[in-house]
Design a protein around this motif. Sequence first.
Motif, PDB file in Angstrom:
ATOM      1  N   ARG A   9       0.841  -1.207   0.000  1.00  0.00           N
ATOM      2  CA  ARG A   9       0.000   0.000   0.000  1.00  0.00           C
ATOM      3  C   ARG A   9       0.880   1.262   0.000  1.00  0.00           C
ATOM      4  NH1 ARG A   9      -5.138   0.612   1.348  1.00  0.00           N
ATOM      5  NH2 ARG A   9      -5.217  -1.321   2.532  1.00  0.00           N
ATOM      6  N   ARG A  10       1.944   1.258   0.817  1.00  0.00           N
ATOM      7  CA  ARG A  10       2.821   2.431   0.874  1.00  0.00           C
ATOM      8  C   ARG A  10       3.485   2.699  -0.478  1.00  0.00           C
ATOM      9  NH1 ARG A  10       4.470   0.396   5.987  1.00  0.00           N
ATOM     10  NH2 ARG A  10       6.376  -0.382   5.014  1.00  0.00           N
ATOM     11  N   LEU A  11       3.926   1.646  -1.161  1.00  0.00           N
ATOM     12  CA  LEU A  11       4.557   1.826  -2.467  1.00  0.00           C
ATOM     13  C   LEU A  11       3.551   2.361  -3.486  1.00  0.00           C
ATOM     14  CD1 LEU A  11       7.459   0.981  -2.074  1.00  0.00           C
ATOM     15  CD2 LEU A  11       7.103  -0.857  -3.693  1.00  0.00           C
ATOM     16  N   LEU A  12       2.352   1.805  -3.518  1.00  0.00           N
ATOM     17  CA  LEU A  12       1.324   2.287  -4.445  1.00  0.00           C
ATOM     18  C   LEU A  12       0.954   3.739  -4.151  1.00  0.00           C
ATOM     19  CD1 LEU A  12      -0.967  -0.866  -4.568  1.00  0.00           C
ATOM     20  CD2 LEU A  12       0.514  -0.030  -6.402  1.00  0.00           C
ATOM     21  N   ASP A  13       0.802   4.064  -2.864  1.00  0.00           N
ATOM     22  CA  ASP A  13       0.471   5.445  -2.493  1.00  0.00           C
ATOM     23  C   ASP A  13       1.574   6.405  -2.924  1.00  0.00           C
ATOM     24  OD1 ASP A  13      -1.921   4.592  -1.393  1.00  0.00           O
ATOM     25  OD2 ASP A  13      -1.239   4.773   0.696  1.00  0.00           O
ATOM     26  N   ALA A  14       2.835   6.008  -2.721  1.00  0.00           N
ATOM     27  CA  ALA A  14       3.965   6.864  -3.105  1.00  0.00           C
ATOM     28  C   ALA A  14       3.998   7.059  -4.615  1.00  0.00           C
ATOM     29  CB  ALA A  14       5.279   6.260  -2.607  1.00  0.00           C
ATOM     30  N   ALA A  15       3.759   5.986  -5.371  1.00  0.00           N
ATOM     31  CA  ALA A  15       3.742   6.096  -6.828  1.00  0.00           C
ATOM     32  C   ALA A  15       2.632   7.044  -7.275  1.00  0.00           C
ATOM     33  CB  ALA A  15       3.574   4.718  -7.464  1.00  0.00           C
ATOM     34  N   ALA A  17       1.294   9.406  -5.635  1.00  0.00           N
ATOM     35  CA  ALA A  17       1.594  10.773  -5.196  1.00  0.00           C
ATOM     36  C   ALA A  17       2.795  11.333  -5.958  1.00  0.00           C
ATOM     37  CB  ALA A  17       1.865  10.796  -3.693  1.00  0.00           C
ATOM     38  N   ASN A  18       3.393  10.514  -6.840  1.00  0.00           N
ATOM     39  CA  ASN A  18       4.608  10.878  -7.566  1.00  0.00           C
ATOM     40  C   ASN A  18       5.701  11.330  -6.612  1.00  0.00           C
ATOM     41  OD1 ASN A  18       2.872  12.200 -10.479  1.00  0.00           O
ATOM     42  ND2 ASN A  18       3.352  10.123  -9.930  1.00  0.00           N
ATOM     43  N   ASP A  19       5.834  10.593  -5.488  1.00  0.00           N
ATOM     44  CA  ASP A  19       6.817  10.888  -4.438  1.00  0.00           C
ATOM     45  C   ASP A  19       7.943   9.867  -4.517  1.00  0.00           C
ATOM     46  OD1 ASP A  19       8.260  11.232  -2.082  1.00  0.00           O
ATOM     47  OD2 ASP A  19       6.472  11.581  -0.861  1.00  0.00           O
ATOM     48  N   ILE A  20       9.003  10.191  -5.266  1.00  0.00           N
ATOM     49  CA  ILE A  20      10.089   9.241  -5.475  1.00  0.00           C
ATOM     50  C   ILE A  20      10.793   8.881  -4.171  1.00  0.00           C
ATOM     51  CG2 ILE A  20      11.753  11.053  -6.089  1.00  0.00           C
ATOM     52  CD1 ILE A  20      11.671   7.413  -7.456  1.00  0.00           C
ATOM     53  N   ASP A  21      10.967   9.824  -3.263  1.00  0.00           N
ATOM     54  CA  ASP A  21      11.660   9.514  -2.011  1.00  0.00           C
ATOM     55  C   ASP A  21      10.876   8.506  -1.178  1.00  0.00           C
ATOM     56  OD1 ASP A  21      13.871  11.130  -2.608  1.00  0.00           O
ATOM     57  OD2 ASP A  21      12.863  12.914  -1.816  1.00  0.00           O
ATOM     58  N   PHE A  23       8.697   6.405  -2.382  1.00  0.00           N
ATOM     59  CA  PHE A  23       8.714   5.169  -3.162  1.00  0.00           C
ATOM     60  C   PHE A  23       9.991   4.387  -2.864  1.00  0.00           C
ATOM     61  CE2 PHE A  23       9.539   2.912  -7.247  1.00  0.00           C
ATOM     62  CZ  PHE A  23       8.392   2.134  -7.295  1.00  0.00           C
ATOM     63  N   LEU A  24      11.134   5.042  -2.935  1.00  0.00           N
ATOM     64  CA  LEU A  24      12.414   4.370  -2.674  1.00  0.00           C
ATOM     65  C   LEU A  24      12.507   3.888  -1.228  1.00  0.00           C
ATOM     66  CD1 LEU A  24      14.810   6.737  -4.630  1.00  0.00           C
ATOM     67  CD2 LEU A  24      14.049   4.436  -5.303  1.00  0.00           C
ATOM     68  N   ALA A  25      11.946   4.641  -0.300  1.00  0.00           N
ATOM     69  CA  ALA A  25      11.992   4.268   1.115  1.00  0.00           C
ATOM     70  C   ALA A  25      11.190   3.008   1.397  1.00  0.00           C
ATOM     71  CB  ALA A  25      11.488   5.420   1.984  1.00  0.00           C
ATOM     72  N   GLY A  26      10.305   2.629   0.480  1.00  0.00           N
ATOM     73  CA  GLY A  26       9.484   1.441   0.663  1.00  0.00           C
ATOM     74  C   GLY A  26      10.178   0.143   0.298  1.00  0.00           C
ATOM     75  N   PHE A  27      11.399   0.236  -0.251  1.00  0.00           N
ATOM     76  CA  PHE A  27      12.148  -0.958  -0.651  1.00  0.00           C
ATOM     77  C   PHE A  27      13.232  -1.300   0.351  1.00  0.00           C
ATOM     78  CE2 PHE A  27      10.528   0.312  -4.821  1.00  0.00           C
ATOM     79  CZ  PHE A  27      10.245  -0.910  -5.406  1.00  0.00           C
ATOM     80  N   THR A  28      13.573  -2.588   0.406  1.00  0.00           N
ATOM     81  CA  THR A  28      14.748  -3.014   1.165  1.00  0.00           C
ATOM     82  C   THR A  28      15.985  -2.418   0.490  1.00  0.00           C
ATOM     83  OG1 THR A  28      14.963  -5.025  -0.165  1.00  0.00           O
ATOM     84  CG2 THR A  28      13.675  -5.193   1.887  1.00  0.00           C
ATOM     85  N   ALA A  29      17.123  -2.415   1.198  1.00  0.00           N
ATOM     86  CA  ALA A  29      18.361  -1.839   0.655  1.00  0.00           C
ATOM     87  C   ALA A  29      18.763  -2.495  -0.663  1.00  0.00           C
ATOM     88  CB  ALA A  29      19.483  -1.954   1.679  1.00  0.00           C
ATOM     89  N   ASP A  30      18.496  -3.784  -0.806  1.00  0.00           N
ATOM     90  CA  ASP A  30      18.846  -4.499  -2.040  1.00  0.00           C
ATOM     91  C   ASP A  30      17.604  -4.773  -2.893  1.00  0.00           C
ATOM     92  OD1 ASP A  30      17.690  -6.351  -0.359  1.00  0.00           O
ATOM     93  OD2 ASP A  30      19.126  -7.945  -0.798  1.00  0.00           O
ATOM     94  N   GLY A  31      16.585  -3.943  -2.728  1.00  0.00           N
ATOM     95  CA  GLY A  31      15.326  -4.117  -3.447  1.00  0.00           C
ATOM     96  C   GLY A  31      15.516  -4.096  -4.954  1.00  0.00           C
ATOM     97  N   GLY A  48      16.805   5.744 -11.186  1.00  0.00           N
ATOM     98  CA  GLY A  48      17.060   5.996 -12.597  1.00  0.00           C
ATOM     99  C   GLY A  48      15.947   5.457 -13.483  1.00  0.00           C
ATOM    100  N   TRP A  49      15.514   4.222 -13.179  1.00  0.00           N
ATOM    101  CA  TRP A  49      14.396   3.633 -13.928  1.00  0.00           C
ATOM    102  C   TRP A  49      13.135   4.466 -13.732  1.00  0.00           C
ATOM    103  CZ3 TRP A  49      10.109   1.727 -11.244  1.00  0.00           C
ATOM    104  CH2 TRP A  49       9.101   1.167 -12.054  1.00  0.00           C
ATOM    105  N   SER A  50      12.821   4.789 -12.491  1.00  0.00           N
ATOM    106  CA  SER A  50      11.584   5.498 -12.180  1.00  0.00           C
ATOM    107  C   SER A  50      11.571   6.897 -12.786  1.00  0.00           C
ATOM    108  CB  SER A  50      11.381   5.576 -10.663  1.00  0.00           C
ATOM    109  OG  SER A  50      10.180   6.247 -10.366  1.00  0.00           O
ATOM    110  N   ASP A  51      12.703   7.586 -12.744  1.00  0.00           N
ATOM    111  CA  ASP A  51      12.757   8.935 -13.310  1.00  0.00           C
ATOM    112  C   ASP A  51      12.423   8.921 -14.799  1.00  0.00           C
ATOM    113  OD1 ASP A  51      13.448   9.998 -10.851  1.00  0.00           O
ATOM    114  OD2 ASP A  51      15.561  10.339 -11.373  1.00  0.00           O
TER     115      ASP A  51
END
Length: 106
Positions: A9-15, A17-21, A23-31, A48-51
Amino acid sequence: MDQLDEPTRRLLDAANANDIDAFLAGFTADGVVDDWGREFRGADEIRGWSDGEFIGKQVSLAVEDVRRSGNETTVTAAVGGNGFNGPSHFTFTVDGDLVSRMTIRE
């Protein structure tokens, strides 16, 4: 949407909201993001991919269906924005309170 686990849910909400920070915070370090077989690992590669193809294209994800099995949640969504538009399936693999993998397929 009630079937969504909190990390997904957090990743979908971030996407949406177009909130890249966030979005990235929702992944593990090696996501990993697996976009139709192209893999992007870690925050720098995912950014880079998301941008170029996701949040940078003002993506919107309208959830149409959710299916859960173990630590995986598959979301069927209508994708909008200034990039790819159409239906896609997103499978999120959850590790603790973060997402370790997001796989995108048609």
